[in-house]
Motif scaffolding. Structure first.
Motif, PDB file in Angstrom:
ATOM      1  N   PHE B  25      44.449  41.201   2.110  1.00  0.00           N
ATOM      2  CA  PHE B  25      44.794  40.498   0.875  1.00  0.00           C
ATOM      3  C   PHE B  25      44.740  39.007   1.172  1.00  0.00           C
ATOM      4  O   PHE B  25      45.589  38.490   1.893  1.00  0.00           O
ATOM      5  CB  PHE B  25      46.188  40.909   0.408  1.00  0.00           C
ATOM      6  N   ILE B  26      43.698  38.323   0.656  1.00  0.00           N
ATOM      7  CA  ILE B  26      43.481  36.945   1.088  1.00  0.00           C
ATOM      8  C   ILE B  26      43.898  35.924   0.030  1.00  0.00           C
ATOM      9  O   ILE B  26      43.634  34.743   0.172  1.00  0.00           O
ATOM     10  CB  ILE B  26      41.999  36.713   1.473  1.00  0.00           C
ATOM     11  N   SER B  27      44.568  36.386  -1.041  1.00  0.00           N
ATOM     12  CA  SER B  27      44.929  35.456  -2.110  1.00  0.00           C
ATOM     13  C   SER B  27      46.334  34.881  -1.963  1.00  0.00           C
ATOM     14  O   SER B  27      46.792  34.138  -2.824  1.00  0.00           O
ATOM     15  CB  SER B  27      44.808  36.138  -3.475  1.00  0.00           C
ATOM     16  N   LEU B  28      47.019  35.260  -0.885  1.00  0.00           N
ATOM     17  CA  LEU B  28      48.373  34.746  -0.665  1.00  0.00           C
ATOM     18  C   LEU B  28      48.340  33.221  -0.629  1.00  0.00           C
ATOM     19  O   LEU B  28      47.596  32.636   0.143  1.00  0.00           O
ATOM     20  CB  LEU B  28      48.886  35.293   0.670  1.00  0.00           C
ATOM     21  N   SER B  29      49.144  32.596  -1.486  1.00  0.00           N
ATOM     22  CA  SER B  29      49.083  31.138  -1.595  1.00  0.00           C
ATOM     23  C   SER B  29      50.115  30.462  -0.698  1.00  0.00           C
ATOM     24  O   SER B  29      51.261  30.872  -0.638  1.00  0.00           O
ATOM     25  CB  SER B  29      49.306  30.720  -3.045  1.00  0.00           C
ATOM     26  N   GLY B  30      49.695  29.415   0.002  1.00  0.00           N
ATOM     27  CA  GLY B  30      50.612  28.649   0.833  1.00  0.00           C
ATOM     28  C   GLY B  30      51.699  27.966   0.015  1.00  0.00           C
ATOM     29  O   GLY B  30      52.818  27.780   0.477  1.00  0.00           O
ATOM     30  N   SER B  32      53.334  29.180  -2.402  1.00  0.00           N
ATOM     31  CA  SER B  32      54.496  30.056  -2.601  1.00  0.00           C
ATOM     32  C   SER B  32      55.476  29.874  -1.455  1.00  0.00           C
ATOM     33  O   SER B  32      56.691  29.899  -1.665  1.00  0.00           O
ATOM     34  CB  SER B  32      54.105  31.528  -2.721  1.00  0.00           C
ATOM     35  N   GLY B  33      54.956  29.706  -0.220  1.00  0.00           N
ATOM     36  CA  GLY B  33      55.823  29.487   0.929  1.00  0.00           C
ATOM     37  C   GLY B  33      56.602  28.193   0.800  1.00  0.00           C
ATOM     38  O   GLY B  33      57.812  28.147   1.039  1.00  0.00           O
ATOM     39  N   GLY B  95      56.399  32.763  -5.899  1.00  0.00           N
ATOM     40  CA  GLY B  95      55.373  33.358  -5.033  1.00  0.00           C
ATOM     41  C   GLY B  95      54.342  34.107  -5.836  1.00  0.00           C
ATOM     42  O   GLY B  95      53.133  33.948  -5.633  1.00  0.00           O
ATOM     43  N   ILE B  96      54.816  34.925  -6.778  1.00  0.00           N
ATOM     44  CA  ILE B  96      53.897  35.703  -7.610  1.00  0.00           C
ATOM     45  C   ILE B  96      53.030  34.771  -8.454  1.00  0.00           C
ATOM     46  O   ILE B  96      51.825  34.954  -8.577  1.00  0.00           O
ATOM     47  CB  ILE B  96      54.682  36.697  -8.496  1.00  0.00           C
ATOM     48  N   PHE B  97      53.656  33.706  -8.993  1.00  0.00           N
ATOM     49  CA  PHE B  97      52.919  32.764  -9.833  1.00  0.00           C
ATOM     50  C   PHE B  97      51.768  32.113  -9.059  1.00  0.00           C
ATOM     51  O   PHE B  97      50.616  32.148  -9.487  1.00  0.00           O
ATOM     52  CB  PHE B  97      53.870  31.690 -10.377  1.00  0.00           C
ATOM     53  N   PHE B  98      52.073  31.524  -7.884  1.00  0.00           N
ATOM     54  CA  PHE B  98      51.033  30.798  -7.148  1.00  0.00           C
ATOM     55  C   PHE B  98      49.972  31.733  -6.588  1.00  0.00           C
ATOM     56  O   PHE B  98      48.796  31.391  -6.523  1.00  0.00           O
ATOM     57  CB  PHE B  98      51.662  29.969  -6.020  1.00  0.00           C
ATOM     58  N   THR B  99      50.393  32.941  -6.179  1.00  0.00           N
ATOM     59  CA  THR B  99      49.431  33.885  -5.625  1.00  0.00           C
ATOM     60  C   THR B  99      48.493  34.422  -6.712  1.00  0.00           C
ATOM     61  O   THR B  99      47.292  34.540  -6.504  1.00  0.00           O
ATOM     62  CB  THR B  99      50.186  35.029  -4.916  1.00  0.00           C
ATOM     63  N   THR B 100      49.044  34.703  -7.890  1.00  0.00           N
ATOM     64  CA  THR B 100      48.209  35.139  -9.008  1.00  0.00           C
ATOM     65  C   THR B 100      47.202  34.042  -9.365  1.00  0.00           C
ATOM     66  O   THR B 100      46.026  34.318  -9.612  1.00  0.00           O
ATOM     67  CB  THR B 100      49.078  35.432 -10.251  1.00  0.00           C
ATOM     68  N   LEU B 108      39.449  37.191  -7.781  1.00  0.00           N
ATOM     69  CA  LEU B 108      39.862  38.478  -7.214  1.00  0.00           C
ATOM     70  C   LEU B 108      41.046  39.039  -7.995  1.00  0.00           C
ATOM     71  O   LEU B 108      41.719  38.322  -8.726  1.00  0.00           O
ATOM     72  CB  LEU B 108      40.268  38.306  -5.747  1.00  0.00           C
ATOM     73  N   LYS B 109      41.301  40.326  -7.787  1.00  0.00           N
ATOM     74  CA  LYS B 109      42.451  40.951  -8.430  1.00  0.00           C
ATOM     75  C   LYS B 109      43.694  40.775  -7.576  1.00  0.00           C
ATOM     76  O   LYS B 109      43.621  40.780  -6.349  1.00  0.00           O
ATOM     77  CB  LYS B 109      42.181  42.449  -8.592  1.00  0.00           C
ATOM     78  N   VAL B 110      44.853  40.617  -8.237  1.00  0.00           N
ATOM     79  CA  VAL B 110      46.097  40.481  -7.488  1.00  0.00           C
ATOM     80  C   VAL B 110      46.601  41.862  -7.071  1.00  0.00           C
ATOM     81  O   VAL B 110      47.052  42.082  -5.960  1.00  0.00           O
ATOM     82  CB  VAL B 110      47.186  39.804  -8.339  1.00  0.00           C
TER      83      VAL B 110
END
Lengths: 99, 220
Positions: B25-30, B32-33, B95-100, B108-110
């Motif tokens: 899963f490569i859409s994890l946004s920094g 969000s951290g 986290g969900i907001f930035f990753t989406t 890509l799909k979340v």
């Protein structure tokens, strides 16, 4: 030159088939829907390419029921993995050759 | 370069991209951290105000003070529950907001096979740790709660990192080390919490943001 061309596997001479194999190389079992979404192809086209890979015994098929829904998953066979790796090696060699 | 070579190069990069996209899963946004870390620090500040203690003040140990505190009409269990819940919910939503958003930018799909796998592997150690901490609370071993959450959270991240960006692995290892150190300095639980959930998240989130996202963001 000819020597290397021979190693390029004709079965993989298509974008969708390469795509299917790429996904199956790094995943255990992948279902039809996931393959379809990843490769962005129609049901019919995906099914025909799967059939071609299946005919070469490069992938195996598992049919099962998830609740009431039938679910078909695919996995790369040992010979499929070897054939795909050989194909990639051949591609790399071609790229390293001088023009 | 001949056309043929260009074609082979394209083929190889397409293969690599498919392998990566289908297994991780490569859409994890920094971001969000960074945001989750900032929220955690705010949560820690509220806790210090509630307990009326100062960070690194060993004269009054937080878990000795906690059972006596009744500020704002809340006992310490109610307070910590509300504080933690508020931090968790806001951090999770961010986290969900930035990753989406990142997934959309990447086209890509979340919610797909990779994010499901990521979540399951994250949740197994995380829920184990949660129940473990409930047992610690039950036995009134309050001082052990903070180190334990850090250790199990770190283990959960290391476990989940196989299914997402590799930086998560280093964040996980840092959390584990921090938790182990915290076990030997029980009075500093809140400080370790603020470092682990606040500063480490901001640090690794920023690294991930500059490594993967800023380049993409510029082209948008």
């Amino acid at each position: 030159m000819k020597n290397i061309i021979v190693h390029l596997n004709k079965t993989f001479d298509h974008r969708v088939r390469l795509g299917i194999m790429s996904i199956l190389m790094v995943n255990d079992w992948v279902d039809f829907k996931t393959l379809k979404e990843m490769l962005e192809v129609t049901d019919g086209r995906l099914a025909s390419h799967i059939k071609a890979l299946e005919a070469e015994a490069f992938i195996e098929v598992r049919k099962q029921f998830l609740g009431r829904k039938p679910n078909t998953s695919y996995s790369a066979t040992v010979s499929g993995r070897k054939a795909f790796n050989d194909h990639l090696d051949a591609l790399e060699k071609l790229l390293k050759m001088r023009d | 370069m001949t056309q043929n070579k260009q074609h082979h190069l394209n083929t190889l990069s397409e293969i690599r991209s498919l392998m990566e996209r289908s297994s991780r899963f490569i859409s994890l946004s920094g971001l969000s951290g960074v945001v989750a870390g900032t929220i955690a620090l705010l949560g820690a500040i509220v806790a210090y105000i509630y307990l009326e203690i100062i960070p690194f003040d060993q004269e009054r140990i937080y878990y000795v003070e906690a059972p006596l505190a009744t500020k704002w009409g809340l006992n310490f269990i109610q307070f910590f529950f509300l504080d933690a819940l508020a931090v968790l919910l806001t951090a999770l939503s961010a986290g969900i907001f930035f990753t989406t958003r990142k997934a959309k930018q990447q086209g890509l799909k979340v919610w797909d096979a990779t994010s499901k796998r990521l979540l399951i592997n994250l949740l197994i150690p995380l829920i184990t740790g949660g129940v473990f901490c409930l047992a610690l609370l039950y036995h009134r071993l309050l001082g052990f709660v903070a180190p334990t959450t850090l250790i199990f959270y770190g283990l959960a991240l290391v476990n989940a990192s196989k299914f997402t960006l590799n930086d998560i692995r280093y964040l996980g290892i840092s959390e584990i080390i921090l938790g182990l150190i915290a076990l030997f300095y029980l009075g500093y639980g809140l400080e370790f919490w603020a470092i682990g959930f606040g500063i480490l998240h901001i640090f690794y989130g920023a690294i991930m943001y500059f490594k993967y996202e800023r380049k993409e963001a510029v082209t948008f």
